[in-house]
Scaffold this motif. Structure first.
Motif, PDB file in Angstrom:
ATOM      1  N   ILE A 108       0.846  -1.195   0.000  1.00 36.95           N
ATOM      2  CA  ILE A 108       0.000   0.000   0.000  1.00 36.95           C
ATOM      3  C   ILE A 108       0.878   1.240   0.000  1.00 36.95           C
ATOM      4  O   ILE A 108       1.748   1.393   0.864  1.00 36.95           O
ATOM      5  N   HIS A 109       0.651   2.106  -0.978  1.00 40.05           N
ATOM      6  CA  HIS A 109       1.270   3.430  -0.930  1.00 40.05           C
ATOM      7  C   HIS A 109       0.216   4.426  -0.470  1.00 40.05           C
ATOM      8  O   HIS A 109      -0.795   4.646  -1.150  1.00 40.05           O
ATOM      9  N   SER A 161       3.423   1.488  -4.761  1.00 41.83           N
ATOM     10  CA  SER A 161       2.757   0.381  -4.077  1.00 41.83           C
ATOM     11  C   SER A 161       3.617  -0.878  -4.127  1.00 41.83           C
ATOM     12  O   SER A 161       3.713  -1.621  -3.136  1.00 41.83           O
ATOM     13  N   VAL A 175      -3.056   0.289  -3.950  1.00 38.45           N
ATOM     14  CA  VAL A 175      -3.036  -1.001  -3.251  1.00 38.45           C
ATOM     15  C   VAL A 175      -2.684  -2.069  -4.277  1.00 38.45           C
ATOM     16  O   VAL A 175      -3.241  -2.092  -5.375  1.00 38.45           O
ATOM     17  N   SER A 216      -4.212   6.814  -3.010  1.00 36.36           N
ATOM     18  CA  SER A 216      -3.356   5.720  -2.543  1.00 36.36           C
ATOM     19  C   SER A 216      -3.472   4.548  -3.507  1.00 36.36           C
ATOM     20  O   SER A 216      -4.495   4.376  -4.183  1.00 36.36           O
ATOM     21  N   SER A 222      -4.251  -4.756  -8.669  1.00 35.42           N
ATOM     22  CA  SER A 222      -4.055  -3.473  -7.994  1.00 35.42           C
ATOM     23  C   SER A 222      -5.298  -2.610  -8.141  1.00 35.42           C
ATOM     24  O   SER A 222      -6.161  -2.853  -8.997  1.00 35.42           O
TER      25      SER A 222
END
Length: 409
Positions: A99-100, A382, A108, A106, A120
């Motif tokens: 996760i970023h 991510s 995933v 964001s 993703s």
């Protein structure tokens, strides 16, 4: 804060066996790392190269095979004598979650241990506070796992974000881009993601990914710069990622790279953050009359179409980045200076960065020859986040294979 430095090299180094109280754990990690770096070896070859007994390697690999961390390949056709069974990392049975946590959006990702994206999703959360943002990200991650990870074990979660992050405490100390301070991530997660969970700074996560899948295949002595909406750098020496005494090493956003009177939030002018970040590129493009540019993606698209003004804006940005790179090379003298981020997405204008390093670094052209684009897989913060968990699995595979997390799968 006085936290101990985090090292990417914790655990055994490839090619060395270990003795002591943790002998089995360490030798298991040595075997796992060796197969990761040298896929296709048989048990007898692994034993010979690590200096372990054949019986030990057989026991270890059997455990790792049962745990879904290694898999056996078909024996070579026509082999004489006892069949040779090659081994490699199992990329089908086990996944990690990455996760970023971005300031507005964001990402995933579900990633296999070879660094490849399996599935993703992007999660917009502009204007949300940390709790609301993390709730949205967790919900998206749970949907992704339910849809794309059925029947596969999840070994843990790697989370990365910009700014200053205290990894041991899992606290986002200060993320200026998102406006987040003192965010205790584990409290907000509430055990809703696969455990264990690692919370890391973007740049250090990128360096870990580079070690596993990129320039780390060539050298374990480099400095990595990550240039996106967030800016950071990481020093890697002998395969060890230096976080610093207070987890703040590599903060280069406020290095002065221009005499222009562009004011930064820190109160100074000409900082790399306001001259070389993704947001700075978009602002500069509008200032130069490029049109209705909302973000750097528009500038990149125009550059790919051959727009000369867009190319000029990106080249100028690269020169600002290069001035910071020159300072890092002069101070640290790494074997490589690796540039990741949006400059790596525009290799056509990378020559402007290299030329500016040649002009400004003390080592001149010799220093410029050590500047390379990230050789990692497709740039993704991510994926970088997920790589922190891969590193943890390699360092202690049995702990992760037998850990109980809320995968629910």
């Amino acid at each position: 804060m006085g936290k101990p430095e985090r090292s990417a090299g914790d655990g055994p180094r490839n090619g060395r066996a270990h003795r002591g109280d943790d002998m089995r754990r360490l030798n298991t990690a040595a075997v796992m790392k060796h197969v990761f770096s040298h896929p296709g070896l048989s048990r007898s070859e692994i034993a010979a190269e690590l200096g372990l007994s054949a019986a030990s390697v057989t026991n270890i690999t059997s455990t790792l095979l049962e745990a879904g961390l290694l898999r056996a390949l078909p024996s070579p056709v026509g082999a004489q004598g006892r069949p040779r069974v090659p081994l490699e990392i199992d990329t089908q049975s086990s996944l990690v979650l990455g996760i970023h946590l971005g300031p507005r959006t964001s990402g995933v990702v579900l990633m296999s241990l070879d660094g490849r994206e399996q599935a993703s999703v992007l999660v917009p959360h502009a204007g949300k506070d940390p709790g609301e943002s993390i709730d949205l990200v967790v919900a998206a991650a749970q949907r992704l796992m339910a849809e794309d990870a059925t029947g596969r074990q999840l070994l843990g979660t790697g989370i990365a974000t910009g700014g200053i992050v205290d990894r041991p405490a899992a606290v986002i100390i200060d993320n200026p881009g998102a406006g987040w301070r003192d965010v205790h991530v584990m409290d907000l997660l509430g055990g809703r993601l696969p455990c264990p969970v690692i919370v890391e700074n973007n740049a250090r996560a990128a360096a870990q990914s580079e070690l596993l899948y990129g320039s780390g295949q060539r050298t374990n002595d480099f400095v990595l710069m990550v240039i996106t909406a967030d800016i950071g750098s990481v020093m890697v020496a002998d395969g060890r990622i230096r976080a610093g005494f207070s987890q703040t090493a590599g903060q280069i956003a406020h290095l002065r790279v221009s005499d222009r009177a562009v004011r930064c939030s820190c109160g100074k002018t000409g900082c790399l953050m306001v001259m070389g970040s993704d947001d700075a590129v978009a602002v500069e493009a509008v200032r130069r009359g490029l049109g209705q540019v909302e973000n750097i993606d528009h500038v990149l698209e125009l550059a790919l179409e051959g727009n000369e003004l867009a190319i000029a804006v990106l080249e100028q940005r690269n020169r600002y980045v290069a001035r910071a790179a020159s300072q890092l090379i002069d101070i640290h003298d790494p074997e490589l200076l690796v540039v990741a981020g949006t400059p790596a997405e525009t290799p056509a204008v990378f020559a402007s960065l290299v030329a500016e390093v040649a002009r400004t670094a003390h080592g001149g052209a010799g220093a410029a020859g050590r500047v390379v684009l990230s050789s990692d897989h497709i740039f993704s913060l991510s994926l970088f986040a997920a790589s922190t968990m891969v590193d943890a699995v390699l360092a202690d595979p049995l702990a992760h294979a037998h850990s109980e997390g809320p995968s629910g799968l």
